[in-house]
Design a protein around this motif. Structure first.
Motif, PDB file in Angstrom:
ATOM      1  N   ASN A  47     -13.850  -7.579   6.959  1.00  0.00           N
ATOM      2  CA  ASN A  47     -13.731  -7.472   5.507  1.00  0.00           C
ATOM      3  C   ASN A  47     -14.898  -6.624   4.989  1.00  0.00           C
ATOM      4  O   ASN A  47     -16.043  -6.927   5.290  1.00  0.00           O
ATOM      5  CB  ASN A  47     -13.795  -8.866   4.862  1.00  0.00           C
ATOM      6  CG  ASN A  47     -13.673  -8.800   3.352  1.00  0.00           C
ATOM      7  OD1 ASN A  47     -12.749  -8.200   2.834  1.00  0.00           O
ATOM      8  ND2 ASN A  47     -14.619  -9.396   2.643  1.00  0.00           N
ATOM      9  N   PRO A  48     -14.599  -5.539   4.242  1.00  0.00           N
ATOM     10  CA  PRO A  48     -13.285  -5.063   3.820  1.00  0.00           C
ATOM     11  C   PRO A  48     -12.461  -4.512   4.989  1.00  0.00           C
ATOM     12  O   PRO A  48     -13.005  -4.157   6.013  1.00  0.00           O
ATOM     13  CB  PRO A  48     -13.612  -3.949   2.822  1.00  0.00           C
ATOM     14  CG  PRO A  48     -15.038  -4.148   2.429  1.00  0.00           C
ATOM     15  CD  PRO A  48     -15.696  -4.739   3.628  1.00  0.00           C
ATOM     16  N   ALA A  49     -11.158  -4.445   4.750  1.00  0.00           N
ATOM     17  CA  ALA A  49     -10.214  -3.895   5.719  1.00  0.00           C
ATOM     18  C   ALA A  49      -9.547  -2.680   5.072  1.00  0.00           C
ATOM     19  O   ALA A  49      -8.851  -2.823   4.076  1.00  0.00           O
ATOM     20  CB  ALA A  49      -9.165  -4.943   6.093  1.00  0.00           C
ATOM     21  N   TYR A  50      -9.769  -1.510   5.644  1.00  0.00           N
ATOM     22  CA  TYR A  50      -9.394  -0.262   4.984  1.00  0.00           C
ATOM     23  C   TYR A  50      -8.191   0.432   5.615  1.00  0.00           C
ATOM     24  O   TYR A  50      -7.890   0.220   6.793  1.00  0.00           O
ATOM     25  CB  TYR A  50     -10.576   0.699   5.011  1.00  0.00           C
ATOM     26  CG  TYR A  50     -11.713   0.303   4.101  1.00  0.00           C
ATOM     27  CD1 TYR A  50     -11.549   0.294   2.722  1.00  0.00           C
ATOM     28  CD2 TYR A  50     -12.946  -0.061   4.631  1.00  0.00           C
ATOM     29  CE1 TYR A  50     -12.589  -0.051   1.888  1.00  0.00           C
ATOM     30  CE2 TYR A  50     -13.996  -0.416   3.796  1.00  0.00           C
ATOM     31  CZ  TYR A  50     -13.812  -0.408   2.428  1.00  0.00           C
ATOM     32  OH  TYR A  50     -14.854  -0.759   1.607  1.00  0.00           O
ATOM     33  N   PRO A  51      -7.517   1.302   4.815  1.00  0.00           N
ATOM     34  CA  PRO A  51      -6.463   2.157   5.360  1.00  0.00           C
ATOM     35  C   PRO A  51      -7.040   3.103   6.416  1.00  0.00           C
ATOM     36  O   PRO A  51      -8.237   3.398   6.406  1.00  0.00           O
ATOM     37  CB  PRO A  51      -5.989   2.943   4.131  1.00  0.00           C
ATOM     38  CG  PRO A  51      -6.441   2.148   2.946  1.00  0.00           C
ATOM     39  CD  PRO A  51      -7.728   1.496   3.375  1.00  0.00           C
ATOM     40  N   PRO A  52      -6.217   3.593   7.341  1.00  0.00           N
ATOM     41  CA  PRO A  52      -4.767   3.346   7.434  1.00  0.00           C
ATOM     42  C   PRO A  52      -4.421   2.083   8.220  1.00  0.00           C
ATOM     43  O   PRO A  52      -3.258   1.797   8.453  1.00  0.00           O
ATOM     44  CB  PRO A  52      -4.271   4.577   8.197  1.00  0.00           C
ATOM     45  CG  PRO A  52      -5.411   4.901   9.118  1.00  0.00           C
ATOM     46  CD  PRO A  52      -6.665   4.589   8.340  1.00  0.00           C
ATOM     47  N   TRP A  53      -5.440   1.320   8.588  1.00  0.00           N
ATOM     48  CA  TRP A  53      -5.207   0.120   9.391  1.00  0.00           C
ATOM     49  C   TRP A  53      -4.698  -1.043   8.539  1.00  0.00           C
ATOM     50  O   TRP A  53      -3.907  -1.867   8.988  1.00  0.00           O
ATOM     51  CB  TRP A  53      -6.489  -0.273  10.110  1.00  0.00           C
ATOM     52  CG  TRP A  53      -7.118   0.900  10.793  1.00  0.00           C
ATOM     53  CD1 TRP A  53      -8.248   1.578  10.417  1.00  0.00           C
ATOM     54  CD2 TRP A  53      -6.622   1.600  11.936  1.00  0.00           C
ATOM     55  NE1 TRP A  53      -8.496   2.627  11.260  1.00  0.00           N
ATOM     56  CE2 TRP A  53      -7.509   2.668  12.210  1.00  0.00           C
ATOM     57  CE3 TRP A  53      -5.520   1.419  12.779  1.00  0.00           C
ATOM     58  CZ2 TRP A  53      -7.325   3.544  13.269  1.00  0.00           C
ATOM     59  CZ3 TRP A  53      -5.339   2.288  13.825  1.00  0.00           C
ATOM     60  CH2 TRP A  53      -6.227   3.340  14.070  1.00  0.00           C
ATOM     61  N   ASP A 104      -5.882  -6.098   2.035  1.00  0.00           N
ATOM     62  CA  ASP A 104      -5.093  -7.331   2.089  1.00  0.00           C
ATOM     63  C   ASP A 104      -4.296  -7.357   3.389  1.00  0.00           C
ATOM     64  O   ASP A 104      -3.139  -6.923   3.424  1.00  0.00           O
ATOM     65  CB  ASP A 104      -4.160  -7.414   0.879  1.00  0.00           C
ATOM     66  CG  ASP A 104      -3.343  -8.693   0.856  1.00  0.00           C
ATOM     67  OD1 ASP A 104      -3.574  -9.571   1.717  1.00  0.00           O
ATOM     68  OD2 ASP A 104      -2.473  -8.822  -0.026  1.00  0.00           O
ATOM     69  N   PRO A 105      -4.870  -7.857   4.473  1.00  0.00           N
ATOM     70  CA  PRO A 105      -4.150  -7.883   5.753  1.00  0.00           C
ATOM     71  C   PRO A 105      -2.843  -8.650   5.701  1.00  0.00           C
ATOM     72  O   PRO A 105      -1.933  -8.386   6.485  1.00  0.00           O
ATOM     73  CB  PRO A 105      -5.148  -8.564   6.699  1.00  0.00           C
ATOM     74  CG  PRO A 105      -6.482  -8.310   6.091  1.00  0.00           C
ATOM     75  CD  PRO A 105      -6.252  -8.352   4.605  1.00  0.00           C
ATOM     76  N   SER A 106      -2.740  -9.603   4.773  1.00  0.00           N
ATOM     77  CA  SER A 106      -1.560 -10.462   4.735  1.00  0.00           C
ATOM     78  C   SER A 106      -0.326  -9.780   4.163  1.00  0.00           C
ATOM     79  O   SER A 106       0.765 -10.347   4.218  1.00  0.00           O
ATOM     80  CB  SER A 106      -1.854 -11.723   3.911  1.00  0.00           C
ATOM     81  OG  SER A 106      -2.061 -11.401   2.551  1.00  0.00           O
ATOM     82  N   ASN A 107      -0.473  -8.551   3.613  1.00  0.00           N
ATOM     83  CA  ASN A 107       0.699  -7.908   3.000  1.00  0.00           C
ATOM     84  C   ASN A 107       1.564  -7.148   4.009  1.00  0.00           C
ATOM     85  O   ASN A 107       2.610  -6.591   3.642  1.00  0.00           O
ATOM     86  CB  ASN A 107       0.284  -6.998   1.841  1.00  0.00           C
ATOM     87  CG  ASN A 107      -0.582  -5.824   2.271  1.00  0.00           C
ATOM     88  OD1 ASN A 107      -0.632  -5.466   3.439  1.00  0.00           O
ATOM     89  ND2 ASN A 107      -1.277  -5.215   1.312  1.00  0.00           N
ATOM     90  N   SER A 151      -2.128  -4.374  10.441  1.00  0.00           N
ATOM     91  CA  SER A 151      -1.452  -5.509   9.810  1.00  0.00           C
ATOM     92  C   SER A 151      -0.024  -5.614  10.318  1.00  0.00           C
ATOM     93  O   SER A 151       0.445  -6.696  10.693  1.00  0.00           O
ATOM     94  CB  SER A 151      -1.464  -5.368   8.288  1.00  0.00           C
ATOM     95  OG  SER A 151      -0.764  -6.431   7.681  1.00  0.00           O
ATOM     96  N   ALA A 152       0.670  -4.470  10.347  1.00  0.00           N
ATOM     97  CA  ALA A 152       2.059  -4.466  10.807  1.00  0.00           C
ATOM     98  C   ALA A 152       2.158  -4.857  12.278  1.00  0.00           C
ATOM     99  O   ALA A 152       3.062  -5.594  12.679  1.00  0.00           O
ATOM    100  CB  ALA A 152       2.674  -3.084  10.582  1.00  0.00           C
ATOM    101  N   VAL A 153       1.216  -4.387  13.098  1.00  0.00           N
ATOM    102  CA  VAL A 153       1.220  -4.748  14.513  1.00  0.00           C
ATOM    103  C   VAL A 153       0.991  -6.248  14.685  1.00  0.00           C
ATOM    104  O   VAL A 153       1.656  -6.905  15.501  1.00  0.00           O
ATOM    105  CB  VAL A 153       0.154  -3.945  15.285  1.00  0.00           C
ATOM    106  CG1 VAL A 153      -0.077  -4.537  16.676  1.00  0.00           C
ATOM    107  CG2 VAL A 153       0.580  -2.488  15.421  1.00  0.00           C
ATOM    108  N   ALA A 154       0.063  -6.806  13.913  1.00  0.00           N
ATOM    109  CA  ALA A 154      -0.214  -8.243  14.018  1.00  0.00           C
ATOM    110  C   ALA A 154       1.026  -9.069  13.710  1.00  0.00           C
ATOM    111  O   ALA A 154       1.334 -10.036  14.418  1.00  0.00           O
ATOM    112  CB  ALA A 154      -1.346  -8.624  13.080  1.00  0.00           C
TER     113      ALA A 154
END
Length: 292
Positions: A64-70, A75-78, A84-87
């Motif tokens: 945290n913070p968690a930045y684009p493009p990752w 907001d990792p939960s979105n 985020s998508a891989v998780a």
């Protein structure tokens, strides 16, 4: 390497509340689980049989913070952004619905250091290395990494085409990452690389003329140039050392009972094309020249 985006240009982004699940550590007996050496079958990785940190929940960590493009909007939960998508894709493979995934905030250095983890796995642009594998477990790689050099227009290294031309450059990177290691090991600059606790500190140093360039992973390089730097430019990407592919992997407790199942999930996502689709969606970019 761990390469992250730590841009002051994103300071205005809203910080999502990442709620840490209150739960006790796994029983000591569970932590003694050993790898049998055999790959798990689908039956071994059924949701109800998984020894997760919190019962019925998959706890996933990132910085945290968690930045684009990752990640997007910190907001990792979105579910937006590549990691985020891989998780969530891994969670789905393990049988967890989106509302059964809890995100927690864990600094990078705490993730790769020895010691019990208060999460099931972490996705945080952590490169798989033999040294780190002595302290933590890694899943199979979910992203193939290329290192790149970022500078500003008009700098002494803008337009260089070879590694030799970077020998006298003042380069910096986030300390403890393979990006930082590449300065001495691969580029072999005449002076030691400048270490920074975060990438946004490196960006500020570059803007102030304290360094000539930053070494960082390629997607982060594109983001720095597009958003963080006023006159950013990608010098080029480094050749693969000895032809080896560097990969990001999910980080787990050393000896975690989940490691094989998370790896099996990642392998499935690679084999069925999901990782490639997510990469196209979140990390698509034009190629950068390779330095000779």
């Amino acid at each position: 390497m761990r390469t992250t985006i730590r841009g002051s240009a994103l300071a205005a982004l809203s910080v999502a509340l990442l709620i840490t699940t209150g739960c006790a550590p796994r029983d000591e007996a569970d932590d003694t689980a050993t790898d049998s050496g055999a790959s798990p079958t689908a039956g071994d990785c059924e949701k109800d049989d998984l020894d997760t940190y919190s019962e019925g929940v998959l706890t996933v960590a990132t910085d945290n913070p968690a930045y684009p493009p990752w990640f997007v909007d910190n907001d990792p939960s979105n579910g937006k952004g590549y990691e985020s998508a891989v998780a969530y894709a891994i969670a789905d493979q393990l049988g967890f619905a989106e509302d059964e995934v809890e995100w927690v905030k864990v600094p990078f250095n705490a993730v790769v250091s020895p010691g019990e983890k208060e999460f099931d796995f972490d996705v945080n642009q952590v490169s798989i290395t033999p040294q780190r594998a002595k302290a933590v477990d890694f899943s199979s790689g979910y992203y193939d990494v290329r290192q790149a050099v970022v500078t500003t227009k008009g700098s002494s290294i803008e337009g260089v085409t070879s590694m030799a031309e970077l020998q006298d450059a003042r380069l910096g990177a986030q300390v403890g990452t393979t990006s930082y290691a590449a300065i001495g090991d691969q580029i072999q600059t005449s002076e030691e690389g400048a270490p920074f606790d975060t990438n946004d500190q490196a960006v500020q140093a570059l803007e102030n003329g304290q360094i000539d360039g930053i070494v960082v992973d390629l997607p982060t390089a594109y983001y720095m140039v597009a958003v963080q730097l006023s006159k950013g430019s990608i010098v080029g990407q480094l050749p693969l050392p000895d032809g080896e592919v560097e990969q990001f992997g999910a980080v787990l407790d050393l000896g975690s009972p989940l490691t094989d199942c998370v790896s099996q999930a990642v392998d499935t996502l690679r084999d069925d094309g999901t990782l490639a689709e997510l990469e196209d969606q979140w990390l698509a970019q034009q190629g950068a020249p390779e330095l000779s």
